[in-house]
Design a protein around this motif. Structure first.
Motif, PDB file in Angstrom:
ATOM      1  N   ARG A 516      32.729  34.789 -44.344  1.00  0.00           N
ATOM      2  CA  ARG A 516      33.269  34.655 -42.986  1.00  0.00           C
ATOM      3  C   ARG A 516      34.794  34.537 -42.987  1.00  0.00           C
ATOM      4  O   ARG A 516      35.460  34.995 -42.049  1.00  0.00           O
ATOM      5  N   MET A 517      35.350  33.926 -44.030  1.00  0.00           N
ATOM      6  CA  MET A 517      36.814  33.899 -44.137  1.00  0.00           C
ATOM      7  C   MET A 517      37.355  35.316 -44.297  1.00  0.00           C
ATOM      8  O   MET A 517      38.405  35.652 -43.740  1.00  0.00           O
ATOM      9  N   VAL A 518      36.656  36.139 -45.060  1.00  0.00           N
ATOM     10  CA  VAL A 518      37.105  37.519 -45.253  1.00  0.00           C
ATOM     11  C   VAL A 518      37.037  38.277 -43.925  1.00  0.00           C
ATOM     12  O   VAL A 518      37.988  38.972 -43.542  1.00  0.00           O
ATOM     13  N   MET A 519      35.930  38.128 -43.199  1.00  0.00           N
ATOM     14  CA  MET A 519      35.777  38.831 -41.925  1.00  0.00           C
ATOM     15  C   MET A 519      36.843  38.415 -40.924  1.00  0.00           C
ATOM     16  O   MET A 519      37.492  39.261 -40.292  1.00  0.00           O
ATOM     17  N   SER A 520      37.040  37.111 -40.762  1.00  0.00           N
ATOM     18  CA  SER A 520      37.991  36.634 -39.755  1.00  0.00           C
ATOM     19  C   SER A 520      39.429  36.938 -40.158  1.00  0.00           C
ATOM     20  O   SER A 520      40.273  37.262 -39.311  1.00  0.00           O
ATOM     21  N   SER A 521      39.745  36.853 -41.445  1.00  0.00           N
ATOM     22  CA  SER A 521      41.106  37.122 -41.893  1.00  0.00           C
ATOM     23  C   SER A 521      41.479  38.590 -41.668  1.00  0.00           C
ATOM     24  O   SER A 521      42.581  38.903 -41.201  1.00  0.00           O
ATOM     25  N   LEU A 522      40.577  39.492 -41.998  1.00  0.00           N
ATOM     26  CA  LEU A 522      40.857  40.912 -41.801  1.00  0.00           C
ATOM     27  C   LEU A 522      41.069  41.213 -40.318  1.00  0.00           C
ATOM     28  O   LEU A 522      41.942  42.018 -39.954  1.00  0.00           O
ATOM     29  N   TYR A 523      40.301  40.563 -39.466  1.00  0.00           N
ATOM     30  CA  TYR A 523      40.440  40.779 -38.027  1.00  0.00           C
ATOM     31  C   TYR A 523      41.748  40.177 -37.501  1.00  0.00           C
ATOM     32  O   TYR A 523      42.485  40.821 -36.742  1.00  0.00           O
ATOM     33  N   CYS A 524      42.050  38.939 -37.903  1.00  0.00           N
ATOM     34  CA  CYS A 524      43.176  38.209 -37.313  1.00  0.00           C
ATOM     35  C   CYS A 524      44.522  38.551 -37.939  1.00  0.00           C
ATOM     36  O   CYS A 524      45.548  38.539 -37.257  1.00  0.00           O
ATOM     37  N   THR A 525      44.545  38.833 -39.242  1.00  0.00           N
ATOM     38  CA  THR A 525      45.825  39.063 -39.920  1.00  0.00           C
ATOM     39  C   THR A 525      45.959  40.470 -40.484  1.00  0.00           C
ATOM     40  O   THR A 525      47.059  40.865 -40.856  1.00  0.00           O
ATOM     41  N   GLY A 526      44.858  41.185 -40.572  1.00  0.00           N
ATOM     42  CA  GLY A 526      44.898  42.491 -41.204  1.00  0.00           C
ATOM     43  C   GLY A 526      44.975  42.422 -42.709  1.00  0.00           C
ATOM     44  O   GLY A 526      45.155  43.435 -43.377  1.00  0.00           O
ATOM     45  N   LYS A 527      44.833  41.203 -43.265  1.00  0.00           N
ATOM     46  CA  LYS A 527      44.930  41.011 -44.709  1.00  0.00           C
ATOM     47  C   LYS A 527      43.694  40.284 -45.229  1.00  0.00           C
ATOM     48  O   LYS A 527      43.019  39.577 -44.483  1.00  0.00           O
ATOM     49  N   ILE A 528      43.443  40.447 -46.532  1.00  0.00           N
ATOM     50  CA  ILE A 528      42.402  39.640 -47.170  1.00  0.00           C
ATOM     51  C   ILE A 528      42.903  38.195 -47.247  1.00  0.00           C
ATOM     52  O   ILE A 528      44.112  37.951 -47.286  1.00  0.00           O
ATOM     53  N   PRO A 529      42.015  37.211 -47.281  1.00  0.00           N
ATOM     54  CA  PRO A 529      42.464  35.810 -47.325  1.00  0.00           C
ATOM     55  C   PRO A 529      42.831  35.338 -48.723  1.00  0.00           C
ATOM     56  O   PRO A 529      43.577  34.378 -48.884  1.00  0.00           O
ATOM     57  N   PHE A 530      42.281  35.976 -49.751  1.00  0.00           N
ATOM     58  CA  PHE A 530      42.530  35.579 -51.147  1.00  0.00           C
ATOM     59  C   PHE A 530      42.241  36.772 -52.032  1.00  0.00           C
ATOM     60  O   PHE A 530      41.516  37.694 -51.644  1.00  0.00           O
ATOM     61  N   GLU A 531      42.854  36.751 -53.216  1.00  0.00           N
ATOM     62  CA  GLU A 531      42.705  37.882 -54.129  1.00  0.00           C
ATOM     63  C   GLU A 531      41.560  37.700 -55.108  1.00  0.00           C
ATOM     64  O   GLU A 531      40.919  38.665 -55.516  1.00  0.00           O
ATOM     65  N   LYS A 532      41.325  36.452 -55.505  1.00  0.00           N
ATOM     66  CA  LYS A 532      40.291  36.172 -56.504  1.00  0.00           C
ATOM     67  C   LYS A 532      39.438  35.005 -56.036  1.00  0.00           C
ATOM     68  O   LYS A 532      39.964  34.030 -55.477  1.00  0.00           O
ATOM     69  N   VAL A 533      38.144  35.107 -56.293  1.00  0.00           N
ATOM     70  CA  VAL A 533      37.204  34.052 -55.913  1.00  0.00           C
ATOM     71  C   VAL A 533      36.474  33.578 -57.161  1.00  0.00           C
ATOM     72  O   VAL A 533      35.792  34.365 -57.829  1.00  0.00           O
ATOM     73  N   ILE A 534      36.635  32.292 -57.475  1.00  0.00           N
ATOM     74  CA  ILE A 534      35.907  31.684 -58.591  1.00  0.00           C
ATOM     75  C   ILE A 534      34.683  30.991 -58.007  1.00  0.00           C
ATOM     76  O   ILE A 534      34.807  30.126 -57.134  1.00  0.00           O
ATOM     77  N   ILE A 535      33.524  31.368 -58.467  1.00  0.00           N
ATOM     78  CA  ILE A 535      32.300  30.654 -58.092  1.00  0.00           C
ATOM     79  C   ILE A 535      31.954  29.748 -59.265  1.00  0.00           C
ATOM     80  O   ILE A 535      31.442  30.193 -60.291  1.00  0.00           O
ATOM     81  N   HIS A 536      32.291  28.471 -59.117  1.00  0.00           N
ATOM     82  CA  HIS A 536      32.064  27.551 -60.232  1.00  0.00           C
ATOM     83  C   HIS A 536      30.595  27.135 -60.293  1.00  0.00           C
ATOM     84  O   HIS A 536      29.876  27.191 -59.287  1.00  0.00           O
ATOM     85  N   PRO A 537      30.124  26.729 -61.459  1.00  0.00           N
ATOM     86  CA  PRO A 537      28.711  26.344 -61.577  1.00  0.00           C
ATOM     87  C   PRO A 537      28.398  25.080 -60.786  1.00  0.00           C
ATOM     88  O   PRO A 537      29.286  24.259 -60.521  1.00  0.00           O
ATOM     89  N   THR A 538      27.159  24.941 -60.407  1.00  0.00           N
ATOM     90  CA  THR A 538      26.689  23.730 -59.740  1.00  0.00           C
ATOM     91  C   THR A 538      26.424  22.663 -60.803  1.00  0.00           C
ATOM     92  O   THR A 538      25.767  22.944 -61.807  1.00  0.00           O
ATOM     93  N   VAL A 539      26.946  21.464 -60.576  1.00  0.00           N
ATOM     94  CA  VAL A 539      26.770  20.389 -61.554  1.00  0.00           C
ATOM     95  C   VAL A 539      25.386  19.762 -61.358  1.00  0.00           C
ATOM     96  O   VAL A 539      25.082  19.216 -60.302  1.00  0.00           O
ATOM     97  N   MET A 540      24.558  19.871 -62.385  1.00  0.00           N
ATOM     98  CA  MET A 540      23.210  19.304 -62.351  1.00  0.00           C
ATOM     99  C   MET A 540      23.179  18.032 -63.197  1.00  0.00           C
ATOM    100  O   MET A 540      24.086  17.768 -63.990  1.00  0.00           O
TER     101      MET A 540
END
Length: 904
Positions: A516-540
């Motif tokens: 949703r950040m990507v969708m809204s950023s492209l609409y509102c600013t014409g730009k991506i919101p970030f260049e890289k996305v780290i999906i860190h592991p879930t701590v069990m």
């Protein structure tokens, strides 16, 4: 934005506990305040090659209901490591800090608090309740920020954001109004996931699925034109209570045996409503009897079939999931009560054919865990199809990259299946929907600023009472926090610092937030919101299950910081981050990290103790050890940069740990002692001092993003010996660049020194194995190729001194003899003659005795851990410790077996 929940009393206890600090924490707090007061956490000025480039990270805003939990601790450590490194690389850095108002979560908390005081929000009204929510935020919303400070996180604390701040709220209203006027937002009656406890709609992504042992009821529905051969049909359902709202029965077009019934009517029992039988592809002919009851207002698939076949929609439940008026004795019943009564009524009428056990998933509210009700309701929706196409494109073309890369496909799959987003919530706490209505003339529109009156007739307007889904406001976080507004999309910071460079977050909000950040950023600013996305592991937990109080496997990061220090916790957490989806938390690794911190401190203390008459100067590779050490430093810088750039944090910590502990401390410092002793040549002593200071100072720079406190302490100690132009704080120092050290790269020195260490290590391990004194001189033969023999011959005096060898033979090969211990290495085979030094009979007897003891331990723990009764009752951390003991015992047993084989 965390799903972690705690009771008020639990929060209050944590607030009290967080004030209790270990001495080390007090020192860390003092150091933190020095950094903050020096202004080091705001946008840095930048220097060097990257001096004009921004590096911006926005923190996933924690909920104001939460306490610091392991997910926060891990994610904040990752972000701080990245921002600290970028700051030292010369980028103009800023880590944007803030908190989320967390609509339904906060309202639930405040509701509970008021209930404990004997008050209801309905008693005090909307405005007073919102004031109570802001009071809650002042108390508990500050707590987690203070805890983030305790970790040493270098956020911009002077420019903290809150998703209900006025500037932020205006951004929310602007986006809503713009999307409404662009026909991306609409209002309509649809099936939504309704929480009867919170009395609000819940988005599909926020629903949690819980496995449940239920039943499948087989109900007879009489045919309107029944015949003796076919008096009724039988429907199978998991929800007999919703039959009151049935307006059709569906069969699959593939089911030929039922096509003769399509178009006929059935008489709905209990309500005597005639409803049609029709064919629809939604039906699975293999489920139940193949006849499916259709309740359009209480099932999303039924809604779709109802739309296609123009069925009547009947809502049989009110907002609290009680049967509405008009259904006789069933009216006023809860869902469970209605189910029991309806099944009993069918049974009494002879219309209950049978009941089967049935295991299935049910949707529950992610906040209160009440079973959700698919419920027809008028809500506000975002039309996502025009938004999601570009959001998919920027990931497909690589403008946004995911780490690990497999999450790219998860993101794209989520977008592909995304349906229109229900954004209205029947709450009081949150961003009130900026829609205004005129009851006098029927005018309605969305406004950014509250209108004074109806623009058509001048009458008073009323605002929509619903609030927006929390994720609607959270989706604006990357650009709203940098000063965006619809009229000036190139605000000073936004123009310079957007898009941000990295987002680190958890997998469970990939769709809820990231997309949703990507969708809204492209609409509102014409730009991506970030260049890289780290999906860190879930701590069990240590048991591999999600951490929770009920399971007793949760770990409190505040306690970890108290026990291991912030540095120990940070390094220990990052050392467990691999590419795996889940991280099974191992507290023992934090013990290792604390020991590592002590090792760093002791090494720095050793260097400082030997800096008498020190004069600063450049490093100089005089000896083989010098050449090796400086070459290893060059490769360390390369390895650390590669690990940082690919976000391989386990590799990063492994490289730093191995270099500092094994190479710098265990070998280079050891080799330096004789050069620093009294009587050593003065020029060589100065060269050795300079090399030690250089390697130590570069090492702490590489360690600083991960362990900021101890490295800052050491830096301050070293500054006394450095030129005055050194920055006041390590955080402001330049990052080691591999190109600057390339001159030190020396493969020959690394090979030669590695072979030297192999021989010394073989002698030391043999002494340890057989209990030989370090003073006992050894007779040693070393087999190696000619090049290695030559390098060892050049270092023979040093080798014999370090390993205490009185007789050394270098040869092409060695013959295996009795009473000789052979140790194979990568470059060498070292044979130590033990004749006359070891009583082999006594040693074998000792090993046999120890073997039996360890074997007994293995049997004991194996039996204990195969006992289901023990496993079901013991605490997870106790079980984990026993498993570790069993693993250690097995390793010990294997080692003893090897030693016995050598003596047999």
């Amino acid at each position: 934005m965390s799903n972690q929940q705690h009771s008020v009393s639990h929060d209050e206890q944590h607030c009290a506990d967080s004030k209790e600090q270990a001495p080390e924490q007090s020192l860390e707090q003092k150091r933190f305040l020095e950094w903050k007061n020096a202004g080091l956490f705001s946008r840095s000025k930048g220097f060097g090659t990257h001096g004009n480039q921004p590096f911006t990270v926005v923190i996933p805003p924690p909920n104001i209901t939460g306490m610091l939990h392991m997910g926060h601790a891990l994610n904040d450590t990752i972000q701080d490591a990245l921002i600290r490194r970028a700051r030292m690389q010369g980028y103009q850095t800023r880590w944007v800090l803030g908190t989320d108002h967390a609509g339904i979560a906060t309202q639930t908390k405040v509701d509970k608090k008021l209930a404990s005081e004997g008050i209801s929000r309905l008693d005090i009204g909307r405005e007073a309740f919102i004031e109570k929510c802001f009071e809650w935020r002042e108390v508990y919303g500050r707590t987690i920020v203070e805890q983030i400070k305790g970790m040493g996180c270098s956020c911009d604390y002077d420019n903290e954001n809150f998703t209900l701040d006025e500037h932020y709220a205006r951004c929310v209203r602007e986006v809503f109004a713009n999307w409404y006027h662009d026909k991306l937002i609409y209002r309509g009656k649809r099936i939504v996931n309704w929480c009867p406890h919170c009395t609000t709609a819940i988005a599909d992504d926020e629903a949690e699925y819980v496995e449940e042992d239920g039943h499948l009821w087989y109900l007879r529905y009489p045919l309107a034109d029944a015949s003796a051969d076919e008096p009724y049909i039988v429907v199978a359902t998991t929800r007999p209570e919703t039959m009151l709202g049935d307006t059709g029965v569906a069969v699959s077009p593939r089911d030929e045996s039922k096509q003769h019934l399509v178009g006929k009517m059935v008489k709905l029992p209990l309500v005597e409503r005639e409803i049609p039988i029709f064919a629809d592809w939604h039906v699975d002919e293999n489920f139940g009897t193949g006849f499916v009851k259709v309740t359009p207002s209480h099932d999303p698939n039924d809604w779709a079939m109802g739309e296609a076949h123009q069925l009547e929609r009947i809502n049989i439940f009110d907002e609290t999931a009680h049967v509405v008026d008009g259904y006789g004795r069933f009216s006023g019943m809860t869902r469970d009560e209605a189910r029991e009564a309806i099944v009993a009524a069918f049974d009494k009428l002879g219309l209950l054919e049978k009941v089967e056990d049935h295991h299935h998933s049910v949707m529950t509210c992610y906040r209160c865990h009440t079973k959700l009700e698919p419920w027809e309701s008028e809500q506000w929706f975002v039309r996502v199809d025009p938004l999601k196409q570009d959001a998919a494109r920027v990931v497909e073309d690589g403008a946004i990259q995911f780490y690990p890369s497999r999450w790219k496909h998860v993101y794209l799959d989520w977008l592909a299946n995304l349906k229109d987003w229900c954004i209205s919530r029947q709450l009081w706490w949150g961003h009130r929907i900026p829609m205004y209505y005129c009851d006098a003339c029927g005018f309605e529109d969305a406004f950014v600023d509250e209108p004074s009156c109806c623009p058509q007739c001048g009458s008073a307007l009323r605002q929509d009472t619903d609030v927006l889904d929390t994720w609607f406001s959270s989706q604006l976080w990357p650009f709203a926090t940098l000063g965006w507004n619809a009229k000036d999309q190139q605000g000073s910071e936004l123009a310079f610092a957007y898009p941000t460079q990295v987002l680190s977050t958890a997998r469970d909000i990939m769709g809820l937030w990231v997309a949703r950040m990507v969708m809204s950023s492209l609409y509102c600013t014409g730009k991506i919101p970030f260049e890289k996305v780290i999906i860190h592991p879930t701590v069990m937990g240590a048991d591999g299950k999600p951490m929770s109080k009920s399971r007793g496997n949760g770990v409190d990061p505040l306690r970890l910081m108290k026990d291991y220090g912030a540095d120990g916790m940070r390094f220990g957490l990052l050392s467990q981050v691999s590419g795996a989806q889940d991280l099974r938390f191992n507290e023992a690794q934090l013990e290792g990290s604390r020991n590592f911190a002590n090792k760093i401190r002791n090494a720095a203390r050793f260097v400082a103790m030997h800096l008498d008459n020190y004069t600063p100067g450049a490093p100089e590779a005089r000896t083989l050890a010098d050449k090796w050490m400086l070459s290893r430093l060059y490769h360390l810088v390369k390895d650390v940069d590669a690990a940082f750039d690919s976000f391989e944090f386990a590799d990063l910590t492994r490289s730093l740990y191995s270099f500092f502990w094994n190479e710098f401390c265990d070998w280079y410092i050891e080799f330096s002692k004789s050069r620093l002793s009294d009587g050593a040549p003065a020029d060589d002593k100065v060269a050795c001092q300079r090399n030690l200071v250089f390697v130590l100072s570069q090492s702490i720079r590489l360690l600083a993003p991960l362990m900021p406190f101890i490295t800052e302490d050491i830096y301050q100690e070293l500054r006394a010996y450095q030129p005055e132009q050194e920055p006041a704080f390590l955080m402001s120092c330049s990052w080691p660049e591999a190109d600057q050290f390339k001159q030190f790269d020396c493969a020959d020195a690394e090979h030669a020194f590695a072979s030297l260490c192999e021989v010394i290590g073989a002698c030391r391990s043999t002494r340890a194995r057989y209990g030989l004194s370090p003073k006992t001189a050894l007779t040693v033969s070393v087999a190696a190729d000619k090049a290695v023999q030559h390098s060892l011959e050049q270092q023979q005096m040093l080798l014999c001194a370090m390993a205490h060898i009185d007789k050394l033979c270098l040869c092409d090969s060695v013959s295996k003899e009795k009473e000789v211990c052979s140790v194979m290495g990568h470059y060498t085979e070292t044979c130590i003659n033990l004749h006359g030094l070891v009583d082999f009979a006594a040693e074998l007897a000792r090993l046999n005795k120890e073997y039996k003891k360890v074997e007994s331990d293995v049997l004991k723990f194996s039996k204990k851990l195969s006992n289901e009764a023990y496993l079901s009752k013991a605490a997870p951390d106790i079980i984990a410790k026993d498993r570790q003991k069993l693993e250690d015992a097995r390793k010990k047993l294997a080692s003893l077996e090897e030693q016995r084989a050598l003596l047999a």
